[in-house]
Design a protein around this motif. Sequence first.
Motif, PDB file in Angstrom:
ATOM      1  N   VAL A  74       0.758  -1.819  -0.152  1.00 45.57           N
ATOM      2  CA  VAL A  74       0.140   0.115   0.051  1.00 45.57           C
ATOM      3  C   VAL A  74       0.694   1.505  -0.278  1.00 45.57           C
ATOM      4  CG1 VAL A  74      -1.760   0.967   1.083  1.00 45.57           C
ATOM      5  CG2 VAL A  74      -1.525  -1.573   0.907  1.00 45.57           C
ATOM      6  N   ALA A  75       0.731   2.056  -0.789  1.00 43.99           N
ATOM      7  CA  ALA A  75       1.539   3.579  -1.299  1.00 43.99           C
ATOM      8  C   ALA A  75       1.182   3.330   0.122  1.00 43.99           C
ATOM      9  CB  ALA A  75       0.569   4.528  -2.055  1.00 43.99           C
ATOM     10  N   ALA A  76       2.251   4.571   0.928  1.00 45.14           N
ATOM     11  CA  ALA A  76       3.162   5.181   1.845  1.00 45.14           C
ATOM     12  C   ALA A  76       2.523   6.521   2.313  1.00 45.14           C
ATOM     13  CB  ALA A  76       4.463   5.127   2.175  1.00 45.14           C
ATOM     14  N   ALA A  77       2.712   7.226   1.103  1.00 47.40           N
ATOM     15  CA  ALA A  77       2.429   8.886   1.473  1.00 47.40           C
ATOM     16  C   ALA A  77       0.722   8.968   0.127  1.00 47.40           C
ATOM     17  CB  ALA A  77       3.439   9.352   0.234  1.00 47.40           C
ATOM     18  N   SER A  78       0.357   7.748   0.880  1.00 49.04           N
ATOM     19  CA  SER A  78      -1.867   8.372   0.969  1.00 49.04           C
ATOM     20  C   SER A  78      -2.104   9.674   0.730  1.00 49.04           C
ATOM     21  CB  SER A  78      -2.236   7.295   0.982  1.00 49.04           C
ATOM     22  OG  SER A  78      -2.328   7.357   2.641  1.00 49.04           O
ATOM     23  N   GLU A  79      -2.059  10.518   1.308  1.00 47.42           N
ATOM     24  CA  GLU A  79      -2.956  11.653   1.336  1.00 47.42           C
ATOM     25  C   GLU A  79      -2.468  12.421   0.587  1.00 47.42           C
ATOM     26  OE1 GLU A  79      -0.168  10.682   3.499  1.00 47.42           O
ATOM     27  OE2 GLU A  79       2.117  11.935   3.805  1.00 47.42           O
ATOM     28  N   HIS A  80      -0.884  12.396  -0.731  1.00 48.08           N
ATOM     29  CA  HIS A  80      -0.734  12.863  -1.778  1.00 48.08           C
ATOM     30  C   HIS A  80      -1.454  12.520  -3.091  1.00 48.08           C
ATOM     31  CE1 HIS A  80       2.215  15.069   0.794  1.00 48.08           C
ATOM     32  NE2 HIS A  80       2.895  13.838   1.104  1.00 48.08           N
ATOM     33  N   GLN A  81      -1.893  10.622  -2.979  1.00 49.58           N
ATOM     34  CA  GLN A  81      -3.087  10.553  -4.574  1.00 49.58           C
ATOM     35  C   GLN A  81      -3.877  11.675  -4.549  1.00 49.58           C
ATOM     36  OE1 GLN A  81      -2.402   7.133  -4.845  1.00 49.58           O
ATOM     37  NE2 GLN A  81      -0.728   7.456  -4.253  1.00 49.58           N
ATOM     38  N   SER A  82      -4.656  11.381  -5.401  1.00 49.62           N
ATOM     39  CA  SER A  82      -5.184  12.282  -6.777  1.00 49.62           C
ATOM     40  C   SER A  82      -6.762  11.983  -5.608  1.00 49.62           C
ATOM     41  CB  SER A  82      -5.795  11.469  -7.296  1.00 49.62           C
ATOM     42  OG  SER A  82      -6.529  12.099  -8.532  1.00 49.62           O
ATOM     43  N   THR A  83      -7.598  12.745  -5.845  1.00 47.73           N
ATOM     44  CA  THR A  83      -8.851  13.284  -5.202  1.00 47.73           C
ATOM     45  C   THR A  83      -9.758  14.024  -6.168  1.00 47.73           C
ATOM     46  OG1 THR A  83      -8.961  15.789  -4.046  1.00 47.73           O
ATOM     47  CG2 THR A  83      -8.354  13.600  -2.371  1.00 47.73           C
ATOM     48  N   ARG A  84      -9.750  13.533  -7.550  1.00 49.55           N
ATOM     49  CA  ARG A  84     -10.808  13.982  -8.316  1.00 49.55           C
ATOM     50  C   ARG A  84     -12.097  13.727  -8.414  1.00 49.55           C
ATOM     51  NH1 ARG A  84      -6.551  10.040 -10.880  1.00 49.55           N
ATOM     52  NH2 ARG A  84      -7.587   8.199 -11.891  1.00 49.55           N
ATOM     53  N   GLY A  85     -12.102  12.674  -7.858  1.00 43.94           N
ATOM     54  CA  GLY A  85     -13.169  11.845  -7.662  1.00 43.94           C
ATOM     55  C   GLY A  85     -14.222  12.554  -6.891  1.00 43.94           C
ATOM     56  N   THR A  86     -13.684  12.334  -5.795  1.00 41.22           N
ATOM     57  CA  THR A  86     -14.332  13.297  -4.800  1.00 41.22           C
ATOM     58  C   THR A  86     -14.945  15.131  -5.374  1.00 41.22           C
ATOM     59  OG1 THR A  86     -13.123  11.954  -3.266  1.00 41.22           O
ATOM     60  CG2 THR A  86     -14.524  14.350  -2.280  1.00 41.22           C
ATOM     61  N   MET A  87     -13.873  15.345  -5.738  1.00 40.61           N
ATOM     62  CA  MET A  87     -14.062  16.543  -6.535  1.00 40.61           C
ATOM     63  C   MET A  87     -15.135  17.555  -7.572  1.00 40.61           C
ATOM     64  SD  MET A  87     -12.290  19.809  -6.787  1.00 40.61           S
ATOM     65  CE  MET A  87     -10.717  19.472  -5.926  1.00 40.61           C
ATOM     66  N   VAL A  88     -15.101  16.031  -8.364  1.00 40.19           N
ATOM     67  CA  VAL A  88     -16.410  15.566  -8.511  1.00 40.19           C
ATOM     68  C   VAL A  88     -17.773  15.501  -8.570  1.00 40.19           C
ATOM     69  CG1 VAL A  88     -17.957  14.432 -11.270  1.00 40.19           C
ATOM     70  CG2 VAL A  88     -15.242  14.658 -10.694  1.00 40.19           C
ATOM     71  N   LEU A  89     -17.786  14.862  -6.996  1.00 44.65           N
ATOM     72  CA  LEU A  89     -18.853  15.024  -6.257  1.00 44.65           C
ATOM     73  C   LEU A  89     -19.187  16.220  -5.848  1.00 44.65           C
ATOM     74  CD1 LEU A  89     -18.383  11.342  -4.558  1.00 44.65           C
ATOM     75  CD2 LEU A  89     -19.990  11.629  -6.426  1.00 44.65           C
ATOM     76  N   ALA A  90     -17.835  16.967  -5.806  1.00 40.70           N
ATOM     77  CA  ALA A  90     -18.147  18.528  -4.998  1.00 40.70           C
ATOM     78  C   ALA A  90     -18.701  19.569  -5.974  1.00 40.70           C
ATOM     79  CB  ALA A  90     -16.660  18.819  -4.704  1.00 40.70           C
ATOM     80  N   ILE A  91     -18.507  19.249  -7.255  1.00 32.58           N
ATOM     81  CA  ILE A  91     -18.895  20.236  -8.574  1.00 32.58           C
ATOM     82  C   ILE A  91     -20.502  19.516  -8.916  1.00 32.58           C
ATOM     83  CG2 ILE A  91     -18.697  20.058 -11.064  1.00 32.58           C
ATOM     84  CD1 ILE A  91     -15.548  19.840 -10.415  1.00 32.58           C
ATOM     85  N   ILE A  92     -21.216  18.486  -8.593  1.00 27.70           N
ATOM     86  CA  ILE A  92     -22.236  17.827  -8.952  1.00 27.70           C
ATOM     87  C   ILE A  92     -23.277  18.641  -7.594  1.00 27.70           C
ATOM     88  CG2 ILE A  92     -23.612  15.473  -8.724  1.00 27.70           C
ATOM     89  CD1 ILE A  92     -21.390  14.593 -10.099  1.00 27.70           C
ATOM     90  N   PHE A  93     -22.723  18.460  -6.718  1.00 31.16           N
ATOM     91  CA  PHE A  93     -23.356  19.054  -5.181  1.00 31.16           C
ATOM     92  C   PHE A  93     -23.605  20.565  -5.560  1.00 31.16           C
ATOM     93  CE2 PHE A  93     -22.599  21.213  -1.170  1.00 31.16           C
ATOM     94  CZ  PHE A  93     -24.027  21.033  -0.720  1.00 31.16           C
ATOM     95  N   LEU A  94     -22.411  21.357  -6.171  1.00 32.23           N
ATOM     96  CA  LEU A  94     -22.634  23.092  -6.408  1.00 32.23           C
ATOM     97  C   LEU A  94     -23.323  23.068  -7.530  1.00 32.23           C
ATOM     98  CD1 LEU A  94     -18.887  24.077  -5.731  1.00 32.23           C
ATOM     99  CD2 LEU A  94     -20.919  23.933  -3.378  1.00 32.23           C
ATOM    100  N   ILE A  95     -23.274  22.297  -8.565  1.00 33.34           N
ATOM    101  CA  ILE A  95     -24.635  22.266  -9.237  1.00 33.34           C
ATOM    102  C   ILE A  95     -26.009  22.612  -8.566  1.00 33.34           C
ATOM    103  CG2 ILE A  95     -25.332  21.303 -11.950  1.00 33.34           C
ATOM    104  CD1 ILE A  95     -22.283  21.024 -12.420  1.00 33.34           C
ATOM    105  N   SER A  96     -25.726  20.966  -7.826  1.00 27.06           N
ATOM    106  CA  SER A  96     -27.204  20.528  -7.504  1.00 27.06           C
ATOM    107  C   SER A  96     -28.102  21.635  -6.862  1.00 27.06           C
ATOM    108  CB  SER A  96     -27.454  19.674  -7.213  1.00 27.06           C
ATOM    109  OG  SER A  96     -27.087  18.340  -7.722  1.00 27.06           O
ATOM    110  N   PHE A  97     -26.981  22.293  -5.817  1.00 25.91           N
ATOM    111  CA  PHE A  97     -27.451  24.235  -4.970  1.00 25.91           C
ATOM    112  C   PHE A  97     -27.602  24.953  -5.959  1.00 25.91           C
ATOM    113  CE2 PHE A  97     -25.915  27.686  -3.185  1.00 25.91           C
ATOM    114  CZ  PHE A  97     -26.566  27.573  -2.092  1.00 25.91           C
ATOM    115  N   ALA A  98     -27.175  25.128  -6.745  1.00 18.75           N
ATOM    116  CA  ALA A  98     -27.740  26.770  -8.070  1.00 18.75           C
ATOM    117  C   ALA A  98     -28.719  26.328  -8.749  1.00 18.75           C
ATOM    118  CB  ALA A  98     -26.071  26.487  -8.889  1.00 18.75           C
ATOM    119  N   VAL A  99     -28.647  25.373  -9.207  1.00 22.59           N
ATOM    120  CA  VAL A  99     -30.086  25.070  -9.963  1.00 22.59           C
ATOM    121  C   VAL A  99     -31.312  25.456  -8.389  1.00 22.59           C
ATOM    122  CG1 VAL A  99     -32.011  23.339 -11.013  1.00 22.59           C
ATOM    123  CG2 VAL A  99     -28.701  23.524 -11.203  1.00 22.59           C
ATOM    124  N   TYR A 100     -30.953  24.500  -7.314  1.00 19.97           N
ATOM    125  CA  TYR A 100     -31.899  24.606  -6.433  1.00 19.97           C
ATOM    126  C   TYR A 100     -32.824  26.059  -5.386  1.00 19.97           C
ATOM    127  CZ  TYR A 100     -34.762  23.062  -2.104  1.00 19.97           C
ATOM    128  OH  TYR A 100     -36.258  23.160  -1.417  1.00 19.97           O
TER     129      TYR A 100
END
Length: 582
Positions: A541-567
């Motif tokens: 398992v990668a030791a420096a896991s905190e430096h891994q990508s979080t692009r999936g969570t970023m997409v979820l956050a963008i979906i959340f912000l779009i949903s909020f703006a529409v509502y």
Amino acid sequence: MTPQSTNSIGLTGSPEPAVVLPQPGSSGIRRRICDTTGLPICLDAQLFIRINAVLAIVCLLIGGIGAILLALTRWQTIHLLRVDWFYRILTLHGLNMLIFWILFIEVAILYFVSTSLLKVQLFSRKVAWVSVIMMFVGAVMVNVTILVGKADVTMTSYLPLLAHPAFYLGIILVAVGTLIAVYNYFATIYVAKRDKTYEGSVPLVVFGATAAAIIAVVTLLHGAVVMVPTFLHSLGWIAQPDPMWYRLIWWGLGHQSQQVNVCAMVSVWYFLGTMTTGARPINEAVCRSAFVLYILFINLASAHHLLVDPGVGSTWKIWNTSYAMYLAVLASMIHGFTVPASVEVSMRAKGYTKGLFAWLTNAPWKNPGFSGFFLSLLIFGFIGGITGVTLGTQQINIIAHNTMRIPGHFHATVVGGTTLAFMGLIYYVVPLIFRRDYIFKPLARIQPYLFATGIMMLSLGMSFAGSMGVSRRSWDIDGAGSIYGPAAHLMLGVAGIGGILAFLGLLTFVLLTVGTVLFGRSNVGRKMDDWGTPKPLVAKVAAASEHQSTRGTMVLAIIFLISFAVYYFANWKALADVWPVR
């Protein structure tokens, strides 16, 4: 479940003899080592964790029974309860689900995190006994007073509505008992700091629990200020307090108590993320700063309950429901990103790196601890959070105040968020504290989905019915003739069906938990049964896991912000339709 680092949270208890282990500054404490997590478990704390957890489940069941009765009454086609029993059960449901069930389980959480994570003895057994007895007696007094018809005043009990003195005295006992438990918690932390039982800063979960405890103190002081004079008035000893003053101070109790829940819920998210996937916070400093924002600004956000009250000025309303509230909302958005991001980092470090969401699709969804907490996060954010910020806007609140949109919002936050997260927690509490493995595991694996589906239908049904003008706390919406169209009745039906599903999920949870405590297979001397943890796909398992990508969570956050703006802008459009410019 595989053992995680001691930065995670373990909850254990044992009927076997205590092991006395040395502690700096003392001759020793009565504790044992958890067979699953390796954490020390104070046996004094274990006793009171068990007691508070049992009482919490009892209150959850009482509140759940009230919930299904109310759902089948608001569903106009069924209209189950008489008018007097509707308001009686509404009062019973609100206090048990929003106050008693959550306070008991939160006290259990405070006792655990302060003793096991800081490796210290509970400050005082006597203080803990006083606390739990006062809370138990108070809850019994309140429930009995309600059921005999002496307190049909709903949970808020706005003056000039007046209940029997036992009702107010019971609430005071519960509040004081909780405050005593919080004192025990702070005293335990002080002893740990004095005796240097931990190094560096307290763990993040302890920090979050401490934020909850600080908010609880302010909340309970508001309760004392408002409930003591009302109790004396119910005895006829003083004149009636001013109703506007009562509403203002009561919401310092009512809304803040739910923010205690938010802090505890977020702490549980971090705990279950670690226990189920090995996740660790990607930036503890940011996470801690978000808890500080809760402490500083969450009380100000309670102003959104008073936006149509003439007793406070517009400047105060606008400040508290804009700049001040946004800082509290920012805290929730920080946690809403860092929690799934920490899970993504952990899963990607295990080798689940394909595409945006392989980390999520391969998460342990059959583990009720994981599904409970992640569904809680999604419901709290996408339904509870978006509706909460919108309804807290002064102008929009004008068209939503006292409609079913309000309970639609807080059922998503308190039930879909806090209660579901606590259910996920209890799937670990019972094996580790009561040392019994769950019975009927396949049923336990689907329970969070059943409950979450019901709550989402209930919340959305209420919200859409409220958008059509259906009022909250109303026994009969057709008493003066049919003024609502078929769409409103359809949405009440959706809410009713959701209430049935949620109740079945709640009842399943209670029966599984009680059955496990009574008849589950003992796991004394071994690890608890594995609910299911993701297996690494890589040799190391990668030791420096905190430096891994979080692009999936970023997409979820963008979906959340779009949903909020529409509502959000849809609500401004609805407001514009109220006052059309021609």
